[in-house]
Each structure stands twice: as C-alpha cells, then as structure tokens.
Design a protein around this motif. Structure first.
Motif, PDB file in Angstrom:
ATOM      1  N   ILE A   3       0.475  -1.177   0.007  1.00  0.00           N
ATOM      2  CA  ILE A   3      -0.303   0.107  -0.244  1.00  0.00           C
ATOM      3  C   ILE A   3       0.526   1.180  -0.052  1.00  0.00           C
ATOM      4  N   LYS A   4       0.623   1.826  -1.323  1.00  0.00           N
ATOM      5  CA  LYS A   4       1.510   3.505  -0.895  1.00  0.00           C
ATOM      6  C   LYS A   4       1.259   4.476  -0.103  1.00  0.00           C
ATOM      7  N   GLN A   5       2.003   5.004   0.557  1.00  0.00           N
ATOM      8  CA  GLN A   5       2.258   5.504   2.375  1.00  0.00           C
ATOM      9  C   GLN A   5       0.722   7.007   1.933  1.00  0.00           C
ATOM     10  N   GLU A   6       0.747   6.953   0.971  1.00  0.00           N
ATOM     11  CA  GLU A   6       0.040   8.639   0.797  1.00  0.00           C
ATOM     12  C   GLU A   6      -1.238   7.890   1.223  1.00  0.00           C
ATOM     13  N   VAL A   7      -1.475   6.912   0.276  1.00  0.00           N
ATOM     14  CA  VAL A   7      -2.653   6.409   1.122  1.00  0.00           C
ATOM     15  C   VAL A   7      -3.317   5.572   2.404  1.00  0.00           C
ATOM     16  N   VAL A   8      -2.072   5.348   3.777  1.00  0.00           N
ATOM     17  CA  VAL A   8      -2.564   5.112   4.186  1.00  0.00           C
ATOM     18  C   VAL A   8      -2.316   6.444   5.089  1.00  0.00           C
ATOM     19  N   ASP A   9      -1.472   7.430   4.618  1.00  0.00           N
ATOM     20  CA  ASP A   9      -1.306   9.134   5.454  1.00  0.00           C
ATOM     21  C   ASP A   9      -3.159   9.645   5.396  1.00  0.00           C
ATOM     22  N   ALA A  10      -3.655   9.458   4.046  1.00  0.00           N
ATOM     23  CA  ALA A  10      -5.030   9.306   4.154  1.00  0.00           C
ATOM     24  C   ALA A  10      -6.137   8.972   4.810  1.00  0.00           C
ATOM     25  N   GLY A  25     -14.167   3.044   3.903  1.00  0.00           N
ATOM     26  CA  GLY A  25     -14.336   2.359   2.293  1.00  0.00           C
ATOM     27  C   GLY A  25     -13.792   2.272   2.226  1.00  0.00           C
ATOM     28  N   TYR A  26     -12.830   2.182   1.044  1.00  0.00           N
ATOM     29  CA  TYR A  26     -12.676   0.978  -0.216  1.00  0.00           C
ATOM     30  C   TYR A  26     -11.330   1.353  -0.300  1.00  0.00           C
ATOM     31  N   LEU A  27     -10.314   0.195  -0.711  1.00  0.00           N
ATOM     32  CA  LEU A  27      -8.905   0.648  -1.480  1.00  0.00           C
ATOM     33  C   LEU A  27      -9.279  -0.569  -2.414  1.00  0.00           C
ATOM     34  N   ALA A  28      -8.496   0.522  -3.855  1.00  0.00           N
ATOM     35  CA  ALA A  28      -8.416   0.076  -5.387  1.00  0.00           C
ATOM     36  C   ALA A  28      -7.036   0.183  -5.146  1.00  0.00           C
ATOM     37  N   SER A  29      -6.719  -1.493  -6.010  1.00  0.00           N
ATOM     38  CA  SER A  29      -5.274  -1.385  -5.715  1.00  0.00           C
ATOM     39  C   SER A  29      -4.979  -1.615  -7.715  1.00  0.00           C
ATOM     40  N   LYS A  30      -4.125  -1.438  -8.662  1.00  0.00           N
ATOM     41  CA  LYS A  30      -3.343  -1.919  -9.793  1.00  0.00           C
ATOM     42  C   LYS A  30      -1.939  -2.628  -9.397  1.00  0.00           C
ATOM     43  N   ASP A  31      -2.401  -3.448 -10.151  1.00  0.00           N
ATOM     44  CA  ASP A  31      -1.197  -4.540 -10.576  1.00  0.00           C
ATOM     45  C   ASP A  31      -1.014  -3.836  -9.233  1.00  0.00           C
ATOM     46  N   GLY A  32      -1.414  -4.765  -8.572  1.00  0.00           N
ATOM     47  CA  GLY A  32      -1.669  -5.557  -7.228  1.00  0.00           C
ATOM     48  C   GLY A  32      -0.694  -4.441  -5.526  1.00  0.00           C
ATOM     49  N   VAL A  33      -0.714  -3.552  -6.150  1.00  0.00           N
ATOM     50  CA  VAL A  33      -0.380  -2.205  -4.890  1.00  0.00           C
ATOM     51  C   VAL A  33      -1.690  -1.752  -4.915  1.00  0.00           C
ATOM     52  N   VAL A  34      -1.813  -1.082  -4.113  1.00  0.00           N
ATOM     53  CA  VAL A  34      -3.290  -0.260  -2.955  1.00  0.00           C
ATOM     54  C   VAL A  34      -2.575   0.964  -3.267  1.00  0.00           C
ATOM     55  N   ILE A  35      -3.157   1.843  -4.066  1.00  0.00           N
ATOM     56  CA  ILE A  35      -3.136   3.046  -4.788  1.00  0.00           C
ATOM     57  C   ILE A  35      -3.859   4.307  -4.812  1.00  0.00           C
ATOM     58  N   ALA A  36      -5.165   3.946  -4.240  1.00  0.00           N
ATOM     59  CA  ALA A  36      -6.533   4.668  -3.869  1.00  0.00           C
ATOM     60  C   ALA A  36      -7.607   4.013  -2.932  1.00  0.00           C
ATOM     61  N   HIS A  37      -7.458   5.554  -2.287  1.00  0.00           N
ATOM     62  CA  HIS A  37      -8.815   4.909  -1.073  1.00  0.00           C
ATOM     63  C   HIS A  37     -10.487   6.110  -1.702  1.00  0.00           C
ATOM     64  N   TYR A  38     -11.620   5.154  -1.223  1.00  0.00           N
ATOM     65  CA  TYR A  38     -12.501   6.162  -1.395  1.00  0.00           C
ATOM     66  C   TYR A  38     -12.907   6.270   0.033  1.00  0.00           C
ATOM     67  N   GLU A  39     -13.293   7.629   0.253  1.00  0.00           N
ATOM     68  CA  GLU A  39     -13.859   7.460   1.494  1.00  0.00           C
ATOM     69  C   GLU A  39     -15.550   7.305   1.391  1.00  0.00           C
ATOM     70  N   LEU A  40     -16.220   6.769   1.901  1.00  0.00           N
ATOM     71  CA  LEU A  40     -17.714   6.478   2.280  1.00  0.00           C
ATOM     72  C   LEU A  40     -18.242   7.572   3.708  1.00  0.00           C
ATOM     73  N   TYR A  41     -19.833   6.959   3.276  1.00  0.00           N
ATOM     74  CA  TYR A  41     -20.391   8.094   4.589  1.00  0.00           C
ATOM     75  C   TYR A  41     -20.409   7.109   5.993  1.00  0.00           C
ATOM     76  N   ASN A  42     -19.905   6.557   6.741  1.00  0.00           N
ATOM     77  CA  ASN A  42     -21.128   5.713   7.914  1.00  0.00           C
ATOM     78  C   ASN A  42     -21.904   6.202   8.196  1.00  0.00           C
ATOM     79  N   THR A  43     -23.086   5.322   8.188  1.00  0.00           N
ATOM     80  CA  THR A  43     -24.348   6.249   7.930  1.00  0.00           C
ATOM     81  C   THR A  43     -24.916   5.761   9.634  1.00  0.00           C
ATOM     82  N   ASP A  44     -23.938   4.770  10.007  1.00  0.00           N
ATOM     83  CA  ASP A  44     -24.621   4.764  11.483  1.00  0.00           C
ATOM     84  C   ASP A  44     -24.225   6.280  12.403  1.00  0.00           C
ATOM     85  N   GLN A  45     -22.899   6.546  11.952  1.00  0.00           N
ATOM     86  CA  GLN A  45     -22.473   7.653  13.311  1.00  0.00           C
ATOM     87  C   GLN A  45     -22.328   7.245  14.554  1.00  0.00           C
ATOM     88  N   SER A  46     -21.496   5.809  14.253  1.00  0.00           N
ATOM     89  CA  SER A  46     -20.975   5.368  15.632  1.00  0.00           C
ATOM     90  C   SER A  46     -19.502   5.370  16.037  1.00  0.00           C
TER      91      SER A  46
END
Length: 130
Positions: A3-10, A25-46
């Motif tokens: 996983i890329k350091q910038e993804v961990v930081d994000a 959220g979700y983590l996305a990879s390309k060629d086996g390396v996590v390169i992006a994150h996708y934030e999702l809303y926690n509908t439970d807010q817990s």
C-alpha cells in the motif's frame, strides 16, 4: 498487501477527522499495489460500528472499476480499540477475496493492520507500506 504511504496517510487523516465515530471506505489497487482510497459515509455515525449506504457502495465500486482498478479492501477505524476485527467485523465480512484494513486510534500514534476473513476465520495479512 502493498500500500502506498499516501493512502495510509489519507485513511488515518479520514479516521482522525471523523472521530469520535468510525470511518469507512474502500481501497483500490492496480497491479497488486493499493494506490487509492475511496471514503464512504458511515451511516451509523457511531464510535462502535459502521454501515455503508448500499447505493454509495455500488457507485464507488463502479468508479473503482471504471478507473481500471480493483477493489482490494474495505477499511474502517476503531476510535478506542486495537486494530483487530471485532465479533461484528468478522460476522459482516462478506467477501473472502478482499482484505479488511482496520485503523486504530487507541494508542498515541494511529496505526493500521490488514486481515483476510473467510468463514469467520481471521488471518493477519502482511502489510507493506511503499
């Protein structure tokens, strides 16, 4: 998992921003390396659990695939407990092909760990930051 350091930081920044509640959220990879994150809303807010809106999940998975990436992991935070799957996390782990990343804020320095969960069996996963 690599996983890329910038993804961990994000995702740590997202978790800090959403305290005292859990983030997700979700983590996305390309060629086996996590390169992006996708934030999702926690509908439970817990601070003890999270839920994702199914429509937002569907749209996010579509965006990941449209970008030419693969869904690599679901991530969420634990505001006050260690980075290990809870009983609820294990019961709700729906896809044995992806990883489950948990960010913990229980210690002074936040940290993340990755797991594979299949048939309620939890296996720690190598987590390499690049």
């Amino acid at each position: 998992m690599e996983i890329k350091q910038e993804v961990v930081d994000a995702i740590i920044a997202q978790g800090a921003k959403e305290l005292p509640n859990e983030c997700c959220g979700y983590l996305a990879s390309k060629d086996g390396v996590v390169i992006a994150h996708y934030e999702l809303y926690n509908t439970d807010q817990s601070p003890e659990h999270y839920s994702m809106d199914p429509k937002e999940q569907f749209n996010t998975v579509r965006a990941i695939r449209d970008a030419g990436y693969q869904v690599a992991a679901v991530y969420h935070s634990h505001p006050e407990t260690p980075a290990r799957p809870s009983i609820e996390d294990i019961a709700l782990a729906y896809d044995p092909t992806i990883s489950y990343v948990i960010i913990s804020f229980a210690e002074e320095t936040p940290y993340a760990k990755s797991f594979k969960i299949a048939s309620e069996k939890v296996t720690p996963e190598e987590f390499t930051i690049i």
